[in-house]
Design a protein around this motif. Structure first.
Motif, PDB file in Angstrom:
ATOM      1  N   PRO A   1      15.398  -2.756 -10.173  1.00  0.00           N
ATOM      2  CA  PRO A   1      14.466  -3.644 -10.884  1.00  0.00           C
ATOM      3  C   PRO A   1      14.490  -3.382 -12.391  1.00  0.00           C
ATOM      4  O   PRO A   1      14.534  -2.232 -12.825  1.00  0.00           O
ATOM      5  N   GLN A   2      14.471  -4.477 -13.166  1.00  0.00           N
ATOM      6  CA  GLN A   2      14.497  -4.348 -14.623  1.00  0.00           C
ATOM      7  C   GLN A   2      13.086  -4.332 -15.210  1.00  0.00           C
ATOM      8  O   GLN A   2      12.881  -3.996 -16.369  1.00  0.00           O
ATOM      9  N   TYR A   3      12.101  -4.725 -14.400  1.00  0.00           N
ATOM     10  CA  TYR A   3      10.683  -4.663 -14.783  1.00  0.00           C
ATOM     11  C   TYR A   3       9.869  -4.884 -13.511  1.00  0.00           C
ATOM     12  O   TYR A   3      10.414  -5.337 -12.488  1.00  0.00           O
ATOM     13  N   ASP A   4       8.580  -4.543 -13.561  1.00  0.00           N
ATOM     14  CA  ASP A   4       7.710  -4.778 -12.407  1.00  0.00           C
ATOM     15  C   ASP A   4       7.557  -6.279 -12.187  1.00  0.00           C
ATOM     16  O   ASP A   4       7.670  -7.067 -13.139  1.00  0.00           O
ATOM     17  N   VAL A   5       7.302  -6.676 -10.939  1.00  0.00           N
ATOM     18  CA  VAL A   5       7.032  -8.088 -10.631  1.00  0.00           C
ATOM     19  C   VAL A   5       5.978  -8.599 -11.603  1.00  0.00           C
ATOM     20  O   VAL A   5       4.955  -7.947 -11.822  1.00  0.00           O
ATOM     21  N   ARG A   6       6.276  -9.750 -12.235  1.00  0.00           N
ATOM     22  CA  ARG A   6       5.338 -10.277 -13.226  1.00  0.00           C
ATOM     23  C   ARG A   6       5.020 -11.739 -12.990  1.00  0.00           C
ATOM     24  O   ARG A   6       5.826 -12.484 -12.420  1.00  0.00           O
TER      25      ARG A   6
ATOM     26  N   GLU B   1       0.823  -1.227   0.000  1.00  0.00           N
ATOM     27  CA  GLU B   1       0.000   0.000   0.000  1.00  0.00           C
ATOM     28  C   GLU B   1       0.854   1.274   0.000  1.00  0.00           C
ATOM     29  O   GLU B   1       0.730   2.112  -0.896  1.00  0.00           O
ATOM     30  N   LYS B   2       1.728   1.360   0.986  1.00  0.00           N
ATOM     31  CA  LYS B   2       2.493   2.599   1.181  1.00  0.00           C
ATOM     32  C   LYS B   2       3.448   2.852   0.012  1.00  0.00           C
ATOM     33  O   LYS B   2       3.558   3.981  -0.470  1.00  0.00           O
ATOM     34  N   GLU B   3       4.118   1.805  -0.443  1.00  0.00           N
ATOM     35  CA  GLU B   3       5.155   1.983  -1.464  1.00  0.00           C
ATOM     36  C   GLU B   3       4.579   1.962  -2.883  1.00  0.00           C
ATOM     37  O   GLU B   3       5.276   2.281  -3.840  1.00  0.00           O
ATOM     38  N   LYS B   4       3.328   1.541  -3.005  1.00  0.00           N
ATOM     39  CA  LYS B   4       2.652   1.458  -4.310  1.00  0.00           C
ATOM     40  C   LYS B   4       3.396   0.529  -5.275  1.00  0.00           C
ATOM     41  O   LYS B   4       3.449   0.750  -6.481  1.00  0.00           O
ATOM     42  N   LYS B   5       4.029  -0.501  -4.708  1.00  0.00           N
ATOM     43  CA  LYS B   5       4.665  -1.513  -5.551  1.00  0.00           C
ATOM     44  C   LYS B   5       4.547  -2.856  -4.854  1.00  0.00           C
ATOM     45  O   LYS B   5       4.172  -2.919  -3.682  1.00  0.00           O
ATOM     46  N   SER B   6       4.877  -3.933  -5.544  1.00  0.00           N
ATOM     47  CA  SER B   6       4.773  -5.268  -4.974  1.00  0.00           C
ATOM     48  C   SER B   6       5.605  -5.383  -3.701  1.00  0.00           C
ATOM     49  O   SER B   6       6.728  -4.875  -3.623  1.00  0.00           O
ATOM     50  N   ALA B   7       5.035  -6.066  -2.689  1.00  0.00           N
ATOM     51  CA  ALA B   7       5.779  -6.309  -1.444  1.00  0.00           C
ATOM     52  C   ALA B   7       7.102  -6.995  -1.767  1.00  0.00           C
ATOM     53  O   ALA B   7       8.123  -6.726  -1.121  1.00  0.00           O
ATOM     54  N   LEU B   8       7.087  -7.865  -2.767  1.00  0.00           N
ATOM     55  CA  LEU B   8       8.310  -8.563  -3.173  1.00  0.00           C
ATOM     56  C   LEU B   8       9.397  -7.562  -3.577  1.00  0.00           C
ATOM     57  O   LEU B   8      10.548  -7.671  -3.151  1.00  0.00           O
ATOM     58  N   GLU B   9       9.004  -6.573  -4.383  1.00  0.00           N
ATOM     59  CA  GLU B   9       9.988  -5.558  -4.799  1.00  0.00           C
ATOM     60  C   GLU B   9      10.507  -4.776  -3.596  1.00  0.00           C
ATOM     61  O   GLU B   9      11.707  -4.464  -3.516  1.00  0.00           O
ATOM     62  N   VAL B  10       9.619  -4.489  -2.647  1.00  0.00           N
ATOM     63  CA  VAL B  10      10.025  -3.750  -1.443  1.00  0.00           C
ATOM     64  C   VAL B  10      11.048  -4.561  -0.655  1.00  0.00           C
ATOM     65  O   VAL B  10      12.109  -4.056  -0.268  1.00  0.00           O
ATOM     66  N   VAL B  11      10.747  -5.844  -0.433  1.00  0.00           N
ATOM     67  CA  VAL B  11      11.663  -6.713   0.317  1.00  0.00           C
ATOM     68  C   VAL B  11      13.034  -6.768  -0.373  1.00  0.00           C
ATOM     69  O   VAL B  11      14.079  -6.743   0.284  1.00  0.00           O
TER      70      VAL B  11
ATOM     71  N   VAL C   1      14.626 -13.182  -8.632  1.00  0.00           N
ATOM     72  CA  VAL C   1      13.841 -13.857  -7.606  1.00  0.00           C
ATOM     73  C   VAL C   1      12.622 -14.475  -8.280  1.00  0.00           C
ATOM     74  O   VAL C   1      12.025 -13.880  -9.187  1.00  0.00           O
ATOM     75  N   GLU C   2      12.317 -15.720  -7.868  1.00  0.00           N
ATOM     76  CA  GLU C   2      11.125 -16.414  -8.359  1.00  0.00           C
ATOM     77  C   GLU C   2      10.320 -16.857  -7.145  1.00  0.00           C
ATOM     78  O   GLU C   2      10.872 -17.476  -6.229  1.00  0.00           O
ATOM     79  N   VAL C   3       9.044 -16.514  -7.140  1.00  0.00           N
ATOM     80  CA  VAL C   3       8.171 -16.846  -6.013  1.00  0.00           C
ATOM     81  C   VAL C   3       7.018 -17.716  -6.497  1.00  0.00           C
ATOM     82  O   VAL C   3       6.358 -17.383  -7.494  1.00  0.00           O
ATOM     83  N   HIS C   4       6.813 -18.840  -5.801  1.00  0.00           N
ATOM     84  CA  HIS C   4       5.650 -19.703  -6.049  1.00  0.00           C
ATOM     85  C   HIS C   4       4.682 -19.460  -4.906  1.00  0.00           C
ATOM     86  O   HIS C   4       5.007 -19.718  -3.738  1.00  0.00           O
TER      87      HIS C   4
ATOM     88  N   GLY D   1      -0.695 -20.549  -6.161  1.00  0.00           N
ATOM     89  CA  GLY D   1      -0.901 -21.232  -7.436  1.00  0.00           C
ATOM     90  C   GLY D   1      -0.217 -20.557  -8.614  1.00  0.00           C
ATOM     91  O   GLY D   1      -0.293 -21.028  -9.748  1.00  0.00           O
ATOM     92  N   LYS D   2       0.452 -19.448  -8.332  1.00  0.00           N
ATOM     93  CA  LYS D   2       1.102 -18.704  -9.415  1.00  0.00           C
ATOM     94  C   LYS D   2       2.600 -18.560  -9.215  1.00  0.00           C
ATOM     95  O   LYS D   2       3.093 -18.610  -8.082  1.00  0.00           O
ATOM     96  N   VAL D   3       3.308 -18.398 -10.328  1.00  0.00           N
ATOM     97  CA  VAL D   3       4.751 -18.157 -10.290  1.00  0.00           C
ATOM     98  C   VAL D   3       5.000 -16.692 -10.665  1.00  0.00           C
ATOM     99  O   VAL D   3       4.456 -16.210 -11.672  1.00  0.00           O
ATOM    100  N   PHE D   4       5.790 -16.005  -9.866  1.00  0.00           N
ATOM    101  CA  PHE D   4       6.139 -14.601 -10.106  1.00  0.00           C
ATOM    102  C   PHE D   4       7.648 -14.475 -10.230  1.00  0.00           C
ATOM    103  O   PHE D   4       8.399 -15.266  -9.639  1.00  0.00           O
ATOM    104  N   GLU D   5       8.079 -13.459 -10.956  1.00  0.00           N
ATOM    105  CA  GLU D   5       9.520 -13.205 -11.030  1.00  0.00           C
ATOM    106  C   GLU D   5       9.803 -11.715 -11.095  1.00  0.00           C
ATOM    107  O   GLU D   5       8.930 -10.911 -11.471  1.00  0.00           O
TER     108      GLU D   5
END
Ligand code: 0RA
Length: 228
Positions: A155-160, A89-99, A137-140, A143-147
Motif C-alpha cells: 500500500p502506498q497510503y492508507d485507504v482514503r 478489528e484484528k488487523e487494525k486496518k481497513s477491511a479493503l486493505e486486508v482483502v 482499487v476504488e470502492v463506492h 455514499g462515499k468513494v474510497f481508494e
C-alpha cells in the motif's frame, strides 16, 4: 514504552506476514497463477473478474465491465456492494486493505465460491496485487468513494475517502509486473472468449469487454457485451 516503540510493535507481526505473503507470490508466481506466460498474464484478469462474479452470485451485482486500457493495464468494474472499507478489528486496518493484501483473505475469497463461478486457481486479488507494479482499487459504498493504491502489493497510503457517490461498486485497475511475466500484451480475443464462457456459466450477469487500444472504423472502441 515510547510512542515510537509502541508503533513499531503495532506495525509488527501482521504487516510482516503480509510482506512475506507478497514475497512468496513474487518468488514462485507459477505456484499461484499457473505460469508467467500468456496464460498467467490473462489469468490475472480472471482472478479479479471472479471476485465480481462471486458478488453477482451472492445476488448483489448485475454488471461486470472489463477494459483493456491504452497502457495495457486492465480495469475490472462492477456494481456490487463494494468491498467493505471499515476498520478490520484484528488487523487494525481497513477491511479493503486486508482483502487486497492478505493471501486468501475473507470468507468469500476461498475455494468454495470459486468452484461455483468456474474460477481456476482461486488465489484471489492479493496475488494479482503482488504481481502488479501498480494497482488501484476504488470502492463506492455508503455514499462515499474510497481508494487505495499499491506497488507490487505494498500500500502506498492508507485507504482514503476521495468523494461522494450515488452508486455502489468496486473498480480495480492493475498493471502486470513485466519483470515477472514473459508475455506483456493482453489479447482481446482471449479475454473476450473467457467472458463469453463466464456468461454461459453464470446466467443473468451483464458482462462486457472494451479494448481502449483499438477503434472501429466508426470511432467507437472495440467492445462486446455478453448476457445469457
Ligand atoms: C465481502 C463483503 C461484501 C462485499 C464483498 C466482499 C465484495 C468483494 C468484491 C470483489 C470485487 N467486487 C466485490 N464486491 C463485493 C459486502 C458485505 C456487506 O455489504 O455486508
Amino acid at each position: 514504552m515510547s510512542e515510537e516503540n509502541k508503533n513499531n510493535e503495532e506495525y509488527g507481526a501482521d504487516n510482516i506476514q503480509v510482506l512475506e505473503g507478497l514475497e512468496a507470490v513474487r518468488k514462485r508466481p507459477a505456484m499461484y497463477i499457473g505460469d508467467v506466460g500468456q496464460k498467467g498474464l490473462h489469468h490475472l484478469v480472471y482472478e479479479v473478474v471472479d471476485n465480481s462474479i462471486d458478488e453477482a452470485l451472492a445476488g448483489h451485482c448485475s454488471d461486470i465491465d472489463v477494459f483493456i486500457n491504452e497502457d495495457n493495464s486492465i480495469t475490472v468494474k462492477d456494481n456490487g456492494r463494494g468491498i467493505p472499507t471499515a476498520l478490520h478489528e484484528k488487523e487494525k486496518k481497513s477491511a479493503l486493505e486486508v482483502v487486497m493484501t492478505v493471501l486468501h483473505a475473507g470468507g468469500k475469497f476461498d475455494k468454495g465460491s470459486y468452484k461455483v463461478s468456474g474460477g481456476l486457481h482461486g488465489v484471489g486479488v492479493s496475488c494479482v496485487n503482488a504481481l502488479s507494479t501498480d494497482l488501484r482499487v476504488e470502492v463506492h459504498r455508503g455514499g462515499k468513494v474510497f481508494e487505495q493504491e499499491y506497488k507490487i502489493g505494498v500500500p502506498q497510503y492508507d485507504v482514503r475517502e476521495i468523494g461522494t457517490t450515488d452508486r455502489t461498486g468496486t473498480e480495480v485497475t492493475f498493471k502486470p509486473d513485466l519483470s515477472i511475466f514473459v508475455e506483456s500484451i493482453y489479447h482481446y480475443d482471449i479475454l473476450a472468449a473467457r467472458l463469453r464462457e463466464l456468461s454461459f456459466l453464470n446466467k443473468g450477469i451483464n458482462l462486457s469487454i472494451t479494448d481502449l487500444r483499438r477503434k472501429n472504423d466508426d470511432g467507437t472502441h472495440v467492445n462486446e457485451k455478453f448476457f445469457s
